[in-house]
Design a protein around this motif. Structure first.
Motif, short mmCIF file in Angstrom:
data_model
loop_
_atom_site.label_atom_id
_atom_site.label_comp_id
_atom_site.label_asym_id
_atom_site.label_seq_id
_atom_site.Cartn_x
_atom_site.Cartn_y
_atom_site.Cartn_z
N ASN A 59 0.81 -1.21 0.00
CA ASN A 59 0.00 0.00 0.00
C ASN A 59 0.85 1.26 0.00
OD1 ASN A 59 -2.50 -1.24 -0.04
ND2 ASN A 59 -2.47 -1.56 2.16
N PHE A 70 2.09 1.40 -3.94
CA PHE A 70 1.02 1.49 -4.91
C PHE A 70 -0.10 2.31 -4.31
CE2 PHE A 70 3.29 -2.38 -5.81
CZ PHE A 70 3.57 -2.21 -7.15
N GLY A 71 -0.41 3.41 -4.98
CA GLY A 71 -1.41 4.31 -4.43
C GLY A 71 -2.81 3.75 -4.53
N ARG A 72 -3.70 4.41 -3.83
CA ARG A 72 -5.10 4.02 -3.88
C ARG A 72 -5.64 4.29 -5.28
NH1 ARG A 72 -9.98 6.64 -2.36
NH2 ARG A 72 -8.88 8.60 -2.62
N LEU A 89 -16.88 1.13 -8.45
CA LEU A 89 -17.07 -0.32 -8.57
C LEU A 89 -16.06 -0.93 -9.51
CD1 LEU A 89 -20.92 -0.66 -8.68
CD2 LEU A 89 -19.37 -0.97 -6.78
N ARG A 102 -8.20 -3.70 -7.26
CA ARG A 102 -7.51 -3.78 -5.98
C ARG A 102 -6.40 -4.82 -6.00
NH1 ARG A 102 -12.44 -3.26 -3.09
NH2 ARG A 102 -13.01 -1.09 -3.16
N GLN A 105 -4.40 -2.49 -1.95
CA GLN A 105 -5.67 -3.04 -1.48
C GLN A 105 -6.49 -2.01 -0.73
OE1 GLN A 105 -4.78 -6.70 0.58
NE2 GLN A 105 -5.08 -7.75 -1.35
N ASN A 106 -6.07 -0.76 -0.83
CA ASN A 106 -6.77 0.28 -0.09
C ASN A 106 -8.24 0.32 -0.51
OD1 ASN A 106 -7.66 2.69 1.02
ND2 ASN A 106 -5.59 3.48 0.98
N ALA A 107 -9.12 0.13 0.46
CA ALA A 107 -10.53 -0.03 0.14
C ALA A 107 -11.32 1.23 0.46
CB ALA A 107 -11.10 -1.20 0.93
N THR A 108 -10.65 2.30 0.87
CA THR A 108 -11.39 3.48 1.30
C THR A 108 -12.07 4.16 0.13
OG1 THR A 108 -9.74 3.79 3.00
CG2 THR A 108 -11.17 5.63 2.55
N ILE A 109 -13.29 4.61 0.36
CA ILE A 109 -13.96 5.49 -0.58
C ILE A 109 -14.11 6.82 0.15
CG2 ILE A 109 -16.12 5.94 -1.74
CD1 ILE A 109 -16.19 2.78 -2.00
N ALA A 110 -13.39 7.85 -0.32
CA ALA A 110 -13.35 9.12 0.40
C ALA A 110 -14.72 9.75 0.31
CB ALA A 110 -12.28 10.01 -0.20
N PRO A 115 -17.32 12.12 1.07
CA PRO A 115 -18.13 13.18 0.43
C PRO A 115 -17.76 13.37 -1.04
CG PRO A 115 -17.06 13.98 2.42
CD PRO A 115 -16.46 12.66 2.11
N GLU A 116 -16.50 13.09 -1.37
CA GLU A 116 -16.10 13.29 -2.77
C GLU A 116 -16.46 12.09 -3.64
OE1 GLU A 116 -12.94 13.65 -0.61
OE2 GLU A 116 -13.82 15.54 0.00
N VAL A 136 -20.41 5.42 -3.17
CA VAL A 136 -20.79 4.12 -3.71
C VAL A 136 -22.16 4.29 -4.33
CG1 VAL A 136 -21.15 1.72 -3.17
CG2 VAL A 136 -19.58 3.06 -1.81
#
Ligand code: SF4
Ligand code: SF4
Lengths: 441, 230
Positions: free
Chosen positions: B35, B38-40, B47, B51, B55-60, B62-63, B66
């Protein structure tokens, strides 16, 4: 491919910047020494003062402060998260570094709430008592070798070490045991049940682990025939069988393991963080507001840096670059070779700090009886056995080659046991399905 | 995770503790380096993110969001016709079924088309709504939908949470072939407009299709084929 080049670039840039840092520190120390002697101070005073400021204040403090951010950011990477990134300057979060300023601002401007039933003097004293010893430990760590430098035609010898005292390691033990006062006093003076629990846990844990901490280094003392850290580092430059540097890592693998574990317990970080135990008693600093808490918190990270420095000095060859050392010594001017040495040491320190953070995010907290059992029933006998075996081996073969051979066998055995396939736990199929559902929304 | 792992005696190697610790440290290091280097993935289509490297699973949040599945019940809207009027015929079905009794309707007649009713007032109190979706199910004209994919936006006053027909009437217009005003024509719709609406009208769908998707880029069909592939 671009990523791979990036990795290589990163792997080159970090040591290189450390080398440049080392060169700058040498330059500043030599300048300070020249300035001090021209002002009439006795020799080495100027260098010592410059070393205190540059190594202890600037390097240790900066690294410790950055580690507070690193801990959050790196733990995020370990756990597949982003980590702190909301403070942005020109749209760039710069790895969360701006949180440093935000944290400092927050700590300094917090309301200063003091428990009314506290013991006034001790309460104020405790953060300092925790802060100072961990700092002072760095004084005996040799960061770079002594080198002749010429400033304005005056030749002086400067070394990147604050104090090269005879009883180097004994100083380390003595000052390290002082650290327990900070935590015990903080727990006692706050007059809070949770704080006193934390303080008592801290003192019992730290006093227990001091025993194995000391014994773990006895082997190294015998092998290098000295208590001075500077001489121990120098002795690690000799070659066994003409090619293997006599690093503590090769000569004393068991000592390294015991020392690292005990020192980890001394820093009071996970898995030995019972004195803090955020999830149960919050710890000895539960009653401390603002920057007083900040000092106790930072003391922990300073201990991490200092522990990394001492481990690097005693077990990983200190400022010896280890790789290509002979070539570097021949082809670089002495001052640049010394800078490379200092850079190698700083890089080792950073790597060991990183390793400690990795360990901290790998293991869960021990139970208290497990902690004491690990200390008295495992580490202490192992350290004692290590002392006797090392002593016997050195007696038989003072050239250290036998010790090195046994050390290599120990390392190989450890590697084999570690690499041996552990039992595979059968995870039911529906568990995989559940995990996949979570990961893929 | 609600599953049981076999609980058996530790063997000697496991009781040595350190080999397992070193292995664990190795795993964590691998994860870190992966991690770190290799960036997010930043693909706005969350969708489609890959990954396999990071494997960064974060969805930031407000910006990035899903997408909601088609069945998600968001904020209500009154579905407009192509001529801008609501499809609603003020039949009170929704107001009747609403368990929270939060829909208030006043019916009126178009002056130029007296066989057709329309809601003069159509008010939903979003604070009382329990988001059950019964109003959508009850509506015979597909005139109220919860397909906006939005949460009721926060406000400083309670009054702002009471949505009237002016705020509710929005979103893409809808026409079906069996709409009465298309079949018989209506004086309130100009002949050209009627022509256009008839051309656009679709058969009434029995199953959810992509047209019901609430989020741009979200495809019911892609989801179905993906599920079939697994
Ligand atoms: S979703 Fe349920 S509670 Fe809300 S308006 Fe519709 S019927 Fe009433
Ligand atoms: S929204 Fe539908 S159910 Fe409610 S009054 Fe209008 S036509 Fe009837």
């Amino acid at each position: 491919m671009r990523r791979f080049l990036g990795m290589v670039l990163f792997a080159i840039c970090v040591p290189l910047s450390m080398v440049l840092l080392g060169r700058a520190v040498y330059w500043l120390v030599a300048g300070a020494e020249y300035l001090a002697t021209s002002l009439g101070a006795p020799p080495t005073y100027g260098a010592a003062i410059a070393n205190v400021i540059l190594l202890m204040l600037v390097f240790v403090m900066t690294t410790a402060a950055l580690l507070t951010i690193g801990e959050r950011k790196w733990s995020a990477m370990i756990q597949n998260r982003i980590g702190p990134n909301r403070i942005r300057v020109f749209g760039n979060s710069a790895g969360g570094i701006f949180f440093l300023a935000a944290d400092a601002l927050k700590m300094l401007t917090k309301e200063n709430i003091n428990p009314s039933q506290r013991s006034r003097v001790l309460y104020e004293l405790a953060p300092m008592a925790a802060f100072a010893p961990s700092f002072a430990l760095f004084a005996v760590v040799p960061v770079g070798p002594a080198v002749d430098s010429v400033v304005n035609g005056v030749r002086t010898t400067v070394a990147l070490q604050v104090a090269n005292i005879d009883a180097g390691l004994l100083f380390v033990f003595g000052i390290a045991s002082l650290a327990v006062y900070g935590t015990a006093l903080a727990g006692w003076a706050s007059n809070s049940k949770l704080a006193i629990l934390g303080g008592v846990r801290a003192s019992s844990q730290m006093i227990s682990y001091e025993v194995s901490l000391g014994l773990a280094l006895v082997g190294s003392m015998m092998a290098y025939q000295s208590l001075r850290l500077e001489e121990m580092v120098r002795a690690q430059g000799q070659l066994l069988w003409g090619f293997l540097p006599a690093l503590g890592f090769f000569l004393q693998p068991v000592g390294l393991l015991v020392f690292f574990v005990s020192a980890f317990a001394e820093t009071k970080r996970t898995p030995f963080d019972l004195p803090e135990g955020e999830s149960e008693i919050v710890g000895y600093f539960v009653e401390y507001p603002g920057m007083k808490f900040g000092m106790l918190f930072l003391a922990e990270f300073i201990e991490v840096v200092v522990l990394a420095a001492i481990t690097a000095a005693i077990f990983f060859g200190g400022w010896h670059p280890v790789l290509f050392e002979g070539w570097l010594r021949e082809n670089l001017s002495p001052i640049w070779f010394a800078s490379v040495c200092a850079g190698a040491f700083l890089t080792k320190v950073l790597l060991l700090c990183w390793l400690q953070l990795i360990v901290r995010w790998t293991l869960p907290r021990f139970r208290f009886d497990q902690i004491q059992k690990l200390c008295w029933k495992v580490l202490l006998p192992v350290a004692l056995a290590n002392v006797f075996i090392t002593g016997a081996l050195i007696l038989v073969d003072p050239s250290l080659e036998l010790l090195g051979l046994v050390g290599l066998v120990e390392i190989a055995a450890m590697a084999v046991i570690t690499a041996a396939v552990s039992r595979k736990v059968e995870v039911p199929a529906h568990a995989h399905a559940a995990a996949a559902a979570v990961a893929g929304h | 995770m609600p599953y049981q792992l076999p609980d058996s005696e530790l063997n000697l190697r496991e009781r040595l503790y350190f080999p397992e610790v070193i292995q664990g440290v190795g795993i964590i290091m691998k994860q870190f380096l992966r991690n770190f280097f290799f960036g997010r993935q930043k693909d706005p289509d969350v969708l489609a993110r890959d990954r396999s490297l990071s494997q960064n699973a974060t969805i930031a949040y407000p910006e990035e969001r899903v997408p909601y599945p088609p069945a998600y019940r968001g904020l209500h809207r009154l579905v407009p016709r192509e001529d801008g009027r609501p499809r609603c015929v003020a039949c009170y079905m929704c107001a009747t079924i609403c368990p929270a009794q939060c829909i208030y309707i006043e019916a009126g007649e178009y002056p130029d088309d007296p066989i057709e009713k329309y809601p003069v007032k159509f008010v939903i109190d979003e604070l009382r709504c329990v988001v059950c979706g019964f109003c959508v199910e009850a509506c015979p004209k597909d005139a109220i939908r919860m397909d906006t994919g939005e949460h009721a936006p926060p406000s400083y006053t309670r009054a702002a949470q009471v949505w009237d027909e002016k705020r509710l009437l929005r979103g893409p217009p809808v026409s079906y072939q069996n709409d009465p005003w298309l079949r018989r024509g209506s004086p309130s719709i100009s002949p050209e407009k009627l022509q256009e609406m008839r051309a656009r009208a679709k058969p009434f769908p029995l199953n959810a299709t992509d047209e019901y998707a609430q989020t741009p880029g979200f495809s019911v069909r892609a989801l179905a084929s993906e599920a079939k592939g697994k």
